[in-house]
Design a protein around this motif. Structure first.
Motif, PDB file in Angstrom:
ATOM      1  N   MET A  47      -2.412   8.176  -0.151  1.00  0.00           N
ATOM      2  CA  MET A  47      -2.632   6.749   0.082  1.00  0.00           C
ATOM      3  C   MET A  47      -1.398   5.998  -0.402  1.00  0.00           C
ATOM      4  O   MET A  47      -0.926   6.230  -1.505  1.00  0.00           O
ATOM      5  N   THR A  48      -0.897   5.100   0.421  1.00  0.00           N
ATOM      6  CA  THR A  48       0.245   4.308   0.005  1.00  0.00           C
ATOM      7  C   THR A  48      -0.188   2.961  -0.555  1.00  0.00           C
ATOM      8  O   THR A  48       0.473   2.403  -1.413  1.00  0.00           O
ATOM      9  N   THR A  49      -1.304   2.445  -0.068  1.00  0.00           N
ATOM     10  CA  THR A  49      -1.830   1.164  -0.529  1.00  0.00           C
ATOM     11  C   THR A  49      -3.202   1.400  -1.144  1.00  0.00           C
ATOM     12  O   THR A  49      -4.048   2.053  -0.529  1.00  0.00           O
ATOM     13  N   PRO A  50      -3.437   0.886  -2.331  1.00  0.00           N
ATOM     14  CA  PRO A  50      -4.766   1.069  -2.926  1.00  0.00           C
ATOM     15  C   PRO A  50      -5.820   0.235  -2.206  1.00  0.00           C
ATOM     16  O   PRO A  50      -5.495  -0.707  -1.480  1.00  0.00           O
ATOM     17  N   VAL A  93      -8.685  13.196  -0.706  1.00  0.00           N
ATOM     18  CA  VAL A  93      -7.815  12.019  -0.640  1.00  0.00           C
ATOM     19  C   VAL A  93      -7.264  11.738  -2.036  1.00  0.00           C
ATOM     20  O   VAL A  93      -8.003  11.752  -3.016  1.00  0.00           O
ATOM     21  N   ASP A  94      -5.965  11.477  -2.095  1.00  0.00           N
ATOM     22  CA  ASP A  94      -5.337  11.045  -3.344  1.00  0.00           C
ATOM     23  C   ASP A  94      -5.688   9.562  -3.508  1.00  0.00           C
ATOM     24  O   ASP A  94      -4.901   8.673  -3.212  1.00  0.00           O
ATOM     25  N   LEU A  95      -6.931   9.322  -3.962  1.00  0.00           N
ATOM     26  CA  LEU A  95      -7.522   7.988  -3.971  1.00  0.00           C
ATOM     27  C   LEU A  95      -6.840   7.064  -4.980  1.00  0.00           C
ATOM     28  O   LEU A  95      -6.719   7.385  -6.155  1.00  0.00           O
ATOM     29  N   LYS A  96      -6.406   5.923  -4.480  1.00  0.00           N
ATOM     30  CA  LYS A  96      -5.818   4.889  -5.332  1.00  0.00           C
ATOM     31  C   LYS A  96      -6.691   3.643  -5.174  1.00  0.00           C
ATOM     32  O   LYS A  96      -6.907   3.171  -4.059  1.00  0.00           O
ATOM     33  N   THR A  97      -7.198   3.150  -6.302  1.00  0.00           N
ATOM     34  CA  THR A  97      -8.050   1.973  -6.244  1.00  0.00           C
ATOM     35  C   THR A  97      -7.622   0.940  -7.274  1.00  0.00           C
ATOM     36  O   THR A  97      -6.996   1.261  -8.273  1.00  0.00           O
ATOM     37  N   GLU A  98      -7.996  -0.285  -6.998  1.00  0.00           N
ATOM     38  CA  GLU A  98      -7.888  -1.373  -7.955  1.00  0.00           C
ATOM     39  C   GLU A  98      -9.344  -1.714  -8.300  1.00  0.00           C
ATOM     40  O   GLU A  98     -10.081  -2.218  -7.467  1.00  0.00           O
ATOM     41  N   TYR A  99      -9.765  -1.396  -9.519  1.00  0.00           N
ATOM     42  CA  TYR A  99     -11.177  -1.407  -9.910  1.00  0.00           C
ATOM     43  C   TYR A  99     -11.637  -2.761 -10.450  1.00  0.00           C
ATOM     44  O   TYR A  99     -10.945  -3.380 -11.262  1.00  0.00           O
ATOM     45  N   TYR A 100     -12.832  -3.186  -9.999  1.00  0.00           N
ATOM     46  CA  TYR A 100     -13.486  -4.392 -10.509  1.00  0.00           C
ATOM     47  C   TYR A 100     -14.954  -4.070 -10.761  1.00  0.00           C
ATOM     48  O   TYR A 100     -15.633  -3.537  -9.892  1.00  0.00           O
TER      49      TYR A 100
END
Length: 91
Positions: free
Chosen positions: A6-9, A35-42
């Motif tokens: 993933m390039t964009t979270p 998936v190499d999961l990238k997240t911005e967590y809330y």
């Protein structure tokens, strides 16, 4: 097998009660192995929304606008009955 990069979270909005558990299982079992999961967590759980006076909701919405994609779990609507289930909110 190589994981999908993933390039964009994505914005990850955690919810309340069972949805939090189910989303965790879905991520761990069905997504993260592939998936190499990238997240911005809330954390949009009722208690955290109350602690932040709903600022976390605004922050999550702005992150979604910025990144263009989000996953949101179900959250509790703080009606009178549900508020009675969370006495720490009315103290």
């Amino acid at each position: 097998m190589e994981k999908i990069k993933m390039t964009t979270p994505i914005v990850e909005m955690d919810g309340d009660e069972m949805t939090r558990i189910l989303w965790g299982w879905i991520k761990e079992t069905l997504i993260e192995p592939f998936v190499d999961l990238k997240t911005e967590y809330y954390d949009l759980g009722l208690l955290h929304r109350n602690e932040t006076k709903d600022q976390v909701t605004v922050d999550a919405a702005n992150a979604t606008r910025r990144l263009g994609v989000a996953v949101k779990c179900a959250t509790i609507t703080p009606n009178r009955q549900r508020m009675e289930e969370y006495p720490e909110l009315t103290e």
